[in-house]
Design a protein around this motif. Structure first.
Motif, PDB file in Angstrom:
ATOM      1  N   UNK A 107       0.859  -1.188   0.000  1.00 57.61           N
ATOM      2  CA  UNK A 107       0.000   0.000   0.000  1.00 57.61           C
ATOM      3  C   UNK A 107       0.892   1.234   0.000  1.00 57.61           C
ATOM      4  N   UNK A 108       0.311   2.358  -0.344  1.00 55.93           N
ATOM      5  CA  UNK A 108       1.084   3.590  -0.418  1.00 55.93           C
ATOM      6  C   UNK A 108       1.669   3.904   0.955  1.00 55.93           C
ATOM      7  N   UNK A 109       2.911   4.316   0.936  1.00 54.05           N
ATOM      8  CA  UNK A 109       3.580   4.611   2.197  1.00 54.05           C
ATOM      9  C   UNK A 109       3.666   6.096   2.432  1.00 54.05           C
ATOM     10  N   UNK A 110       4.489   6.508   3.370  1.00 57.68           N
ATOM     11  CA  UNK A 110       4.653   7.931   3.690  1.00 57.68           C
ATOM     12  C   UNK A 110       5.212   8.742   2.514  1.00 57.68           C
ATOM     13  N   UNK A 111       6.080   8.126   1.717  1.00 61.83           N
ATOM     14  CA  UNK A 111       6.662   8.839   0.575  1.00 61.83           C
ATOM     15  C   UNK A 111       6.172   8.232  -0.731  1.00 61.83           C
ATOM     16  N   UNK A 112       6.476   8.937  -1.802  1.00 59.26           N
ATOM     17  CA  UNK A 112       6.093   8.406  -3.110  1.00 59.26           C
ATOM     18  C   UNK A 112       6.882   7.135  -3.414  1.00 59.26           C
TER      19      UNK A 112
END
Lengths: 84, 860
Positions: B739-744
């Motif tokens: 899943x999308x994390x803190x950064x791109x």
């Protein structure tokens, strides 16, 4: 979730822990073998003198046996004695 | 006086004309003969003999042309005037050419017979006149004896000048139909014949024919009447001067029948030998026919109808030497001619399909044997080479064919052509394009080595047929070599040497003199394979890399099959070039011993120390392959932080090794090896076999159920991109989700704790599934040959750049030679031209160099 290791087949390489890379007599790598041997490792061991110089066992034996007088270490010219 | 004479002559002439017309018009009435004699005698004394003869012949011709010939051709008129489509209808009719032909021939022969009698009458008259004449007028004698030949010539020329174009066709159809009929009669007897006699056909021709004729009377009578009919037609045709046309017609009909028989027998089935059947058939049908026909015609010659002087040399003999007991010369000639034709037809058929035949080679060997015999007879090997090469080019040497297929076909080709031609001359010619093509493919070496090693003993996974075959070949070659050695060195006494030299044979004419003599051209499959690659060193090197890869990914120490392969390779490539590989295998053997040694001692000590029992992993799970790294190909090393528990195991193991093998030490290659894991979820578990990196990754998820990729990469000690690549294995298996994390560029991975939720439908996960990493997922542990080469060549980059700075631009050859000349010190330049070329093109791709007209120069 728990992970259970059933088998861990690892790979390692061995090395003679000598200070130098190559044998001073035959110029072959310590981790290789002397020119007379086919297999490295147990078949072609290293030996250290009291002067802390290491050679292939077969190489230094040949050297020692070829000397008429007291054998000297080929590197430092001190009297050759096996470290023991 | 003169006037009286002239009147008398005119009277006689008028009388002669009437009488001769009467004779010719008379229906079989030869009573005019005696009346003709005085008139002719009178004319002859007046010196008008030639005129008499010419007039007589002329009027014969008139009558013949106007009555017989017209009638004769009218029989065939419906066919000749029909269109091509309608003609087929005629051919289908059952008795069509037969009835009409025999009727027409009968008519015309009757007419001719009558006319011949008329000629005979005149001849007799003239002869009796000549007998009365004094000897000195002998010159004129010629006229009576030349009359008959002139008449015969006249008959055939009249017929031939009025011949409709399609008459030969009619004859042809007639003979075809008759032969087919005969064939079907004979086929029955021939088959029953086969049941009776199992003797090989080598029995002498005569006895065979005669036994065939004598065995059962009914068929003989049936077909002898058929042959008699045909014989009659042939005789009649000869009679009217169509000898050569008839000959043409029945020989082309026989050949046509033979051809269709060969096609019928040979077909597309390559698993049976047909040559014997064809030969047998030739003996059974066409030769029987010819024998009967020639005998029939030979008999008929006695009746005086052998008329024509236009016979072909082949046909002229049987009439004078009818085959009685011994097959006549003509028959022998026919036999040879037919056999040659059969061989040629079969050969052409097989050559056309040679590609397919070779594709299923071991099964199609009967076809190959046939082809061999045919070629021995016809000697048209070059036809085979040309046609096979073009079909290879068209069907095999294309981008669509995989290298493995090409190699497999090549091996089959070698084997098949070795059967056909043991000297290997044609194989050389055929093999050249394949070898050239394979040299241009990058994966050739790899495929060859895979072929060599994969079939080893059948214990490996996915043993291909090709591999089995090649290994088998290696085996056999090994034995042969022993035999050859025996031949070479064991006591060759003088007698043997003499025999050897006596059995020497020159190379076939097609041999290329540039390519050495036959002794050097021994057909050795492995040798041919190596010659594709260029040098055995390259092959050995590739083998070493593949062997290393295989050994490092083993989870046990079973190497029996590899040892066997190695032993076989040693026989071929010499002990010294396989030395490193032998050491590698020896390492495995040593490792096995050392491993069990260390493990027993570790387990003993762990029993004594109570704290160890609580460890989550016991020493039992750890195995190690310990290698002599100097003798292995360069190994890919990557830092990897393994879980603490495993690390502990590793260091214990290394310590114990150090104790046992002082002063040697172990250096772990932590990224290499294989790990068997069991992931345990609620009430369910799945097994995986993975690389250590994957194991390290998944084990981190025990502590924390979700990780960001950055944190995980730092923890495990590998770069981010390589982590992302590796972790996709687990996401693809549904163990982790992304899943999308803190950064791109920083993703979060979470363990799917209850896998059943996600993969409820998947049956695979319902039971204990075991996953094996596939080739693409696994990563190579050994640097590939190309990478090695690049590394080795980098040394020379400086030299090359220096050279190009001085000389401006240089050709590939010149760079190669210069390097060879100057780089003699360590490391001396020992690369091939091809290797240099690929390195240079790498430099061009890196924009360090550029090429212009085949010259290399520095990029500015």
């Amino acid at each position: 979730m728990k992970v259970k290791i059933l088998q861990w087949h690892a790979v390692a390489s061995w090395t003679w822990d000598a200070q130098d890379e190559t044998c001073g007599i035959c110029r072959m790598a310590f981790d290789g073998c002397c020119p007379d041997c086919k297999f490295p490792g147990d078949d072609c061991p290293l030996i250290w003198g009291v002067c802390n110089h290491a050679y292939h066992l077969h190489c230094i034996l040949k050297w020692v046996n070829s000397q008429t007088s007291t054998p000297l270490c080929p590197m430092c010219r001190r009297e050759w004695q096996f470290k023991g | 006086m003169e006037r009286e004479d002239a009147d008398g002559a005119l009277d006689s002439w008028a009388q002669f004309c009437t009488l001769s017309n009467e004779l010719l018009a008379g229906d079989g009435d030869l009573a005019v003969g005696p009346r003709l004699a005085p008139v002719v005698g009178d004319l002859c004394t007046r010196g008008l003999a030639t005129l008499v003869r010419d007039y007589f012949l002329h009027s014969l011709e008139e009558t013949f042309r106007n009555h017989a010939v017209k009638k004769f051709w009218q029989h065939f008129h419906p066919y000749c005037s029909a269109s091509t489509v309608d003609r087929i209808k005629f051919c289908v009719k059952e008795h069509w050419p037969e009835e009409i032909l025999s009727k027409a021939l009968e008519d015309i022969c009757l007419e001719r017979g009558y006319q011949e009698k008329c000629v005979l009458v005149l001849v007799q008259v003239l002869q009796s006149y000549e007998d009365r004449m004094p000897r000195k007028k002998i010159k004129e004698v010629v006229c009576s004896s030349s009359l008959m030949p002139r008449y015969q010539l006249m008959v055939s020329s009249v017929l031939l000048t009025t011949l409709p174009l399609s008459f030969p066709d009619i004859l042809n159809i007639y003979f075809k139909k008759k032969l087919e009929e005969l064939n079907s009669i004979m086929a029955g007897s021939y088959e029953s014949d086969q049941l009776v006699d199992h003797e090989p056909f080598q029995r002498s021709n005569t006895s065979d024919w005669h036994s065939g004729m004598d065995i059962d009377g009914s068929e003989v009578s049936e077909n002898s009447s058929l042959v008699k009919n045909i014989g009659k037609v042939v005789r009649d045709l000869r009679c009217i001067g169509f000898t050569s046309m008839t000959e043409d017609a029945y020989s082309s009909a026989i050949i046509w029948l033979l051809k269709s028989k060969v096609y019928e027998l040979a077909g597309d089935d390559y698993r049976v030998s047909v040559l014997w059947c064809v030969k047998k058939w030739i003996q059974a049908v066409p030769l029987q026919f010819l024998h009967a026909l020639l005998t029939y015609l030979g008999d008929s010659v006695d009746h005086g109808s052998g008329s024509s002087g236009l016979k072909s040399p082949l046909a002229s003999r049987p009439s004078s030497f009818p085959g009685i007991g011994v097959p006549s010369e003509a028959l022998v000639r026919w036999h040879m001619r037919l056999e040659y034709f059969a061989y040629e037809t079969l050969q052409d058929l097989r050559i056309g399909k040679l590609f397919e035949i070779i594709v299923d080679y071991p099964e199609s060997s009967p076809a190959i044997e046939d082809l061999k015999l045919c070629l021995e007879y016809t000697g048209q090997h070059s036809k085979l080479v040309d046609s096979f090469i073009s079909s290879l080019r068209y069907r095999l040497l294309t981008a669509g064919a995989s290298t493995n297929d090409i190699l497999h076909q090549y091996v089959s080709t070698i084997k098949a052509l070795r059967t056909i031609d043991p000297t290997g001359v044609f194989l050389e010619a055929v093999g050249e394009p394949i070898r050239d093509y394979l040299r241009g493919r990058k994966d050739t070496i790899k495929c060859i080595v895979t072929m060599l090693t994969d079939g080893s003993g059948g214990s490996g996974s996915g043993t291909g047929n090709a591999g089995d075959n090649l290994l088998e070949e290696l085996n056999r070659d090994a034995e042969n070599q022993e035999n050859a050695d025996y031949d070479d060195h064991a006591n060759i006494d003088e007698k043997q040497a003499w025999l050897n030299s006596e059995s020497w044979e020159p190379d076939p004419v097609e041999a290329d003199p540039l390519k050495g003599n036959r002794n050097r051209r021994k057909v050795d499959i492995l040798g041919l394979m190596v010659s594709i690659i260029g040098s055995k060193d390259q092959l050995v090197n590739e083998y070493r890399v593949m062997l290393a890869e295989k050994l490092l990914n083993k989870s046990d120490f079973e190497i029996d099959s590899d040892i066997r392969t190695l032993e076989l390779l040693k026989i071929h490539f010499g002990e010294s070039s396989m030395q490193k590989c032998e050491i590698m295998l020896n390492d495995l053997i040593d490792s096995k011993r050392t491993n069990s040694n260390i493990k027993t001692s570790l387990l003993k000590s762990s029993q004594t120390v109570p704290g160890q029992e609580e460890a989550e992993v016991s020493h039992d799970v750890l195995d190690a392959t310990i290698i002599s790294s100097n003798f292995w190909p360069p190994i890919q090393i990557e830092d990897l932080v393994v879980p603490a528990s495993v690390d502990q195991l590793l260091s214990d193991y290394a310590k114990r090794f150090h104790q046992i093998k002082t002063p040697r030490k172990l250096l772990w290659k932590k990224n290499l090896g294989t790990v068997k894991l069991e992931l345990q979820f609620d009430g369910r578990s799945v097994q995986f076999t993975v690389a250590p990196v994957h194991a390290a990754i998944i084990m981190r998820f025990q502590e924390k159920s979700s990780w960001t990729s950055k944190a995980l990469a730092t923890e495990i000690g590998i770069p981010m991109d390589s982590l992302n690549r590796r972790i996709s294995f687990w996401t693809s298996k549904g163990v982790l989700t992304e899943s999308a994390g803190p950064d791109a560029d920083d993703r979060t991975f979470t363990v799917v704790d209850s896998m059943s939720d996600v993969n409820k439908d998947s049956i695979v996960n319902e039971r204990m599934a075991e996953y094996q990493m596939t080739e693409e997922e696994g990563e190579s542990s050994v640097a590939s040959v190309e990478e090695q080469l690049k590394k080795e060549m980098t040394v020379y980059e400086k030299y090359i750049v220096g050279m190009l700075t001085n000389f401006g631009s240089m050709s590939l050859d010149r760079i190669h030679n210069t390097l060879k000349m100057f780089c003699i010190a360590e490391p001396s330049y020992d690369k091939s031209l091809q290797q240099l070329q690929s390195f240079l093109s790498g430099l061009v791709a890196d924009e360090k160099l550029e090429t212009r007209d085949g010259l290399y120069l520095l990029k500015r």
